[in-house]
Design a protein around this motif. Structure first.
Motif, PDB file in Angstrom:
ATOM      1  N   ASN A  28      54.114  38.299  44.927  1.00  0.00           N
ATOM      2  CA  ASN A  28      52.845  38.891  45.357  1.00  0.00           C
ATOM      3  C   ASN A  28      51.709  38.462  44.442  1.00  0.00           C
ATOM      4  OD1 ASN A  28      54.041  40.188  47.505  1.00  0.00           O
ATOM      5  ND2 ASN A  28      54.372  42.118  46.372  1.00  0.00           N
ATOM      6  N   ARG A  29      52.036  38.406  43.139  1.00  0.00           N
ATOM      7  CA  ARG A  29      51.007  38.012  42.175  1.00  0.00           C
ATOM      8  C   ARG A  29      50.617  36.541  42.365  1.00  0.00           C
ATOM      9  NH1 ARG A  29      46.465  38.940  40.128  1.00  0.00           N
ATOM     10  NH2 ARG A  29      46.089  38.039  38.043  1.00  0.00           N
ATOM     11  N   VAL A  30      51.588  35.664  42.678  1.00  0.00           N
ATOM     12  CA  VAL A  30      51.296  34.252  42.952  1.00  0.00           C
ATOM     13  C   VAL A  30      50.369  34.129  44.160  1.00  0.00           C
ATOM     14  CG1 VAL A  30      52.310  32.064  43.733  1.00  0.00           C
ATOM     15  CG2 VAL A  30      53.403  33.367  41.896  1.00  0.00           C
ATOM     16  N   SER A  31      50.661  34.890  45.202  1.00  0.00           N
ATOM     17  CA  SER A  31      49.812  34.842  46.399  1.00  0.00           C
ATOM     18  C   SER A  31      48.395  35.292  46.083  1.00  0.00           C
ATOM     19  CB  SER A  31      50.398  35.732  47.501  1.00  0.00           C
ATOM     20  OG  SER A  31      51.682  35.262  47.887  1.00  0.00           O
ATOM     21  N   GLU A  32      48.268  36.347  45.220  1.00  0.00           N
ATOM     22  CA  GLU A  32      46.944  36.817  44.836  1.00  0.00           C
ATOM     23  C   GLU A  32      46.182  35.742  44.077  1.00  0.00           C
ATOM     24  OE1 GLU A  32      47.715  40.274  42.581  1.00  0.00           O
ATOM     25  OE2 GLU A  32      48.207  41.548  44.305  1.00  0.00           O
ATOM     26  N   LEU A  33      46.887  35.068  43.147  1.00  0.00           N
ATOM     27  CA  LEU A  33      46.232  34.030  42.357  1.00  0.00           C
ATOM     28  C   LEU A  33      45.826  32.840  43.229  1.00  0.00           C
ATOM     29  CD1 LEU A  33      48.462  34.074  39.140  1.00  0.00           C
ATOM     30  CD2 LEU A  33      46.102  34.882  39.359  1.00  0.00           C
ATOM     31  N   GLU A  34      46.697  32.450  44.156  1.00  0.00           N
ATOM     32  CA  GLU A  34      46.356  31.337  45.057  1.00  0.00           C
ATOM     33  C   GLU A  34      45.131  31.678  45.892  1.00  0.00           C
ATOM     34  OE1 GLU A  34      49.960  30.739  47.196  1.00  0.00           O
ATOM     35  OE2 GLU A  34      50.759  29.281  45.750  1.00  0.00           O
ATOM     36  N   SER A  35      45.061  32.929  46.343  1.00  0.00           N
ATOM     37  CA  SER A  35      43.900  33.354  47.115  1.00  0.00           C
ATOM     38  C   SER A  35      42.638  33.312  46.256  1.00  0.00           C
ATOM     39  CB  SER A  35      44.137  34.768  47.651  1.00  0.00           C
ATOM     40  OG  SER A  35      43.031  35.214  48.385  1.00  0.00           O
ATOM     41  N   GLU A  36      42.764  33.727  45.000  1.00  0.00           N
ATOM     42  CA  GLU A  36      41.614  33.661  44.094  1.00  0.00           C
ATOM     43  C   GLU A  36      41.170  32.210  43.868  1.00  0.00           C
ATOM     44  OE1 GLU A  36      41.789  35.734  40.410  1.00  0.00           O
ATOM     45  OE2 GLU A  36      42.814  37.486  41.268  1.00  0.00           O
ATOM     46  N   ILE A  37      42.162  31.310  43.712  1.00  0.00           N
ATOM     47  CA  ILE A  37      41.828  29.888  43.493  1.00  0.00           C
ATOM     48  C   ILE A  37      41.082  29.319  44.695  1.00  0.00           C
ATOM     49  CG2 ILE A  37      42.834  27.581  43.268  1.00  0.00           C
ATOM     50  CD1 ILE A  37      45.062  28.892  41.564  1.00  0.00           C
ATOM     51  N   ARG A  38      41.558  29.650  45.892  1.00  0.00           N
ATOM     52  CA  ARG A  38      40.865  29.155  47.087  1.00  0.00           C
ATOM     53  C   ARG A  38      39.435  29.695  47.149  1.00  0.00           C
ATOM     54  NH1 ARG A  38      45.950  30.029  49.529  1.00  0.00           N
ATOM     55  NH2 ARG A  38      45.248  32.088  50.286  1.00  0.00           N
ATOM     56  N   ALA A  39      39.298  30.989  46.810  1.00  0.00           N
ATOM     57  CA  ALA A  39      37.972  31.587  46.835  1.00  0.00           C
ATOM     58  C   ALA A  39      37.057  30.927  45.807  1.00  0.00           C
ATOM     59  CB  ALA A  39      38.079  33.088  46.575  1.00  0.00           C
ATOM     60  N   LEU A  40      37.599  30.634  44.606  1.00  0.00           N
ATOM     61  CA  LEU A  40      36.804  29.968  43.583  1.00  0.00           C
ATOM     62  C   LEU A  40      36.409  28.554  44.014  1.00  0.00           C
ATOM     63  CD1 LEU A  40      38.684  31.147  40.368  1.00  0.00           C
ATOM     64  CD2 LEU A  40      36.314  31.685  40.988  1.00  0.00           C
ATOM     65  N   LYS A  41      37.357  27.823  44.629  1.00  0.00           N
ATOM     66  CA  LYS A  41      37.046  26.465  45.113  1.00  0.00           C
ATOM     67  C   LYS A  41      35.971  26.504  46.192  1.00  0.00           C
ATOM     68  CE  LYS A  41      41.389  24.078  44.080  1.00  0.00           C
ATOM     69  NZ  LYS A  41      42.551  23.355  44.650  1.00  0.00           N
ATOM     70  N   ASN A  42      36.102  27.486  47.096  1.00  0.00           N
ATOM     71  CA  ASN A  42      35.097  27.597  48.140  1.00  0.00           C
ATOM     72  C   ASN A  42      33.727  27.927  47.546  1.00  0.00           C
ATOM     73  OD1 ASN A  42      36.923  27.092  50.181  1.00  0.00           O
ATOM     74  ND2 ASN A  42      37.352  29.253  50.576  1.00  0.00           N
ATOM     75  N   PHE A  43      33.725  28.820  46.568  1.00  0.00           N
ATOM     76  CA  PHE A  43      32.461  29.173  45.920  1.00  0.00           C
ATOM     77  C   PHE A  43      31.884  27.971  45.167  1.00  0.00           C
ATOM     78  CE2 PHE A  43      30.070  30.983  42.305  1.00  0.00           C
ATOM     79  CZ  PHE A  43      29.075  31.613  43.033  1.00  0.00           C
TER      80      PHE A  43
END
Length: 568
Positions: A28-43
């Motif tokens: 679950n924590r890996v999925s959260e981090l991957e989602s954060e990375i995608r959000a950071l890349k998009n930003f």
């Protein structure tokens, strides 16, 4: 390494919770981090300068880029794969998907249709084989007839258009309609029974009508292009003359008209009311007709064409022609269009004119009156695929019917290689302004050289081809002997040339390739037959007043691109 609090907590749970539960926490924590990375890349991408543009501007850029490739491929779709922001903008741009493509067997067409939302549709289908999935998409498009702006259906193999077209009962915003089918397709109601009031461009070929009134002709029409091989209807009947004239009168904005196989067969026998006045076509600029000569003459007599700039006339192949008929036809045209031919013709083209009255050859005539601009094109005569008897015959008729005295460019595409010296002189020698002659045959070069040298050999001053300064040879076999004689013939005209000819250019396929012309020139384009040694010998034996230029992509033929009087 400094971990986040949530990650440190998971590490701290090691050995304190069951293994499977701990694995779930880690995942679950890996999925959260991957989602954060995608959000950071998009930003991060949104901070790019181009992504600071408003979505409307970015959409406009996408439309411009896609227009370059969408005719041939789906490569433009890669625009939606660059980043999430671009994809969001692309998917939200309905116009980007409204030009429905049937590449890849139409698999993507349904997706494009759904993404186009309610934008006006442009549809072009030109597949020979119609597959079920493509037909399903076309039927969906027909159901969206209220937003059809442009529809092109062509090729279509043996597939009948009628079931599809019957679904398009009305098209309120349709501006362009092109239907190019086979002879079995028949345009009948309910196709556009409810009208197409915005239609500006209509092109139909290979189809049949039950009635002329079924054509969606209206006041907004700018371009009308109709071509039928055996008449309008299945029975081969063309529209009545009155129907045709009524339609033209109802299209005052018409600029381009092409009718092939449409003029009524008995047009010169149909009586018109005594009160009939010529139909005005005030905006018509381009006219192209394919029909019999007498039908055309009668048709032209019933029209007023004050804005006409370009006329292209083709005689039907099935018509048998005599010289008298050609002369009558050209003479009638001169009388009908006297106001636009006073300045002489810009281009006159004859091809496939048979000298055998019993043959089934065709003649094609093109006339371009002056456009009214200050820049005048050189008057050009093109004779293509004609035998030498009908070249001589045609020139005699042209001289009687038209003002050929200002002819400057003569282009001969030879079918018959026997245009003799006497033919050159009788057909063209008395035209005082001929400055360019274009040939595609070496034998014709020999006879032209004979014509140029004849009077010099007899001791008289040249009186024919006195303005000639350039001969262009295109895609033919040439040898140094004929070229040397041609150069000598040109030289004899150097003392008789009018002033101010050096800056004239040729308006054919080589336009733009020739620089400012020297007084006398032989220009070879994609020719062959002379090797390096022969070329050097030729250069030593031609008059210094004559320049030889070769333009050729033939690497093994002894010619070099751009070689001027020397071999490089």
């Amino acid at each position: 390494m400094l971990w986040s609090f949530a990650t440190q907590k998971i590490f701290g749970e090691n050995g304190k919770v069951p293994v499977q539960e701990h694995r779930d926490l880690v995942q679950n924590r890996v999925s959260e981090l991957e989602s954060e990375i995608r959000a950071l890349k998009n930003f991060h991408n949104t901070l790019s300068p181009i992504n600071q543009l408003p979505a409307e501007i970015l959409s406009s850029i996408f439309l411009q880029v896609s227009s370059v490739t969408r005719e041939d491929s789906l490569l433009w779709i890669q625009l939606s794969h660059v980043c999430q922001h671009w994809r969001d903008v692309a998917l939200d741009c309905a116009a980007l998907w409204s030009d429905v493509s049937f590449f890849n067997h139409g698999l993507f067409a349904a997706t494009m249709l759904s993404r186009s939302k309610n934008a006006p549709l442009t549809v072009k289908f030109d597949e020979i084989e119609v597959q079920n999935r493509q037909l399903a998409v076309l039927l969906k498009i027909a159901d969206q007839r209220h937003r059809l702006r442009s529809l092109t259906l062509q090729k279509f193999g043996d597939f009948p258009l009628r079931p599809l077209l019957s679904e398009i009962t009305a098209a309120p915003i349709l501006e362009e309609l092109r239907l190019c089918g086979n002879a079995d397709n028949c345009l009948v109601p309910p196709f556009l029974e409810g009208g197409a009031p915005s239609l500006k461009h209509l092109q139909i070929s290979g189809c049949h009508l039950k009635k002329w009134a079924h054509l969606p002709l209206g006041a907004e029409m700018r371009t009308l292009d109709l071509e039928f091989q055996t008449g309008i209807t299945k029975s081969g009947k063309t529209p009545s003359r009155q129907d045709l004239f009524d339609s033209l009168q109802a299209m005052p904005l018409l600029r381009k008209l092409r009718l092939a196989g449409v003029l009524p067969g008995g047009i010169h026998h149909e009586p018109l009311p005594a009160t009939f006045q010529p139909i005005p076509c005030p905006n018509l600029q381009t006219l192209e007709i394919v029909s019999g000569p007498r039908q055309m003459i009668d048709f032209f007599q019933k029209l007023r064409l004050p804005s006409l700039k370009e006329i292209c006339i083709s005689f039907s192949n099935r018509i048998v022609y005599k010289a008298e008929l050609l002369e009558e036809f050209l003479g009638s045209l001169r009388e009908l269009w006297s106001d636009v031919v006073e300045g002489g013709f810009r281009t006159l083209r004859l091809c496939h004119l048979s000298h055998d009255e019993g043959s089934n050859r065709s003649l094609w005539f093109e006339f371009n009156p002056p456009t009214g601009s200050s820049r005048k094109e050189p008057y050009t005569l093109i004779l293509a695929n004609m035998t030498h008897p009908n070249i001589v015959q045609a020139m005699s008729i042209i001289k009687r019917c038209w003002d050929a005295s200002k002819l400057r460019v003569l282009d001969l595409l030879m079918r018959d290689k026997t245009l003799r010296e006497v033919d050159w002189i009788s057909a063209f020698g008395d035209l005082p302004e001929i400055r360019y002659i274009m040939l595609d045959d070496a034998i014709a070069v020999d006879h032209l050289s004979d014509a140029l040298l004849n009077q010099v050999d007899s001791g008289t001053e040249p009186s024919s081809f006195i303005a000639l300064h350039t001969v262009i040879l295109e895609e033919c076999f040439v040898e140094q002997g004929p070229l040397r004689r041609l150069a000598e013939g040109l030289k004899t005209r150097s003392t008789r040339r009018p002033h101010g000819l050096a800056s004239m250019r040729v308006t054919r396929s080589m336009q733009g390739r020739l620089g400012p012309l020297n007084p006398l020139r032989i220009h070879g384009i994609d020719c062959w037959g002379i090797n390096k040694e022969e070329f050097g010998t030729l250069m030593n034996n031609i008059p210094p007043e004559v320049e030889i230029v070769w333009d050729s992509g033939r690497t093994g033929s002894g010619f070099v691109e751009g070689c001027v009087t020397t071999w490089t």
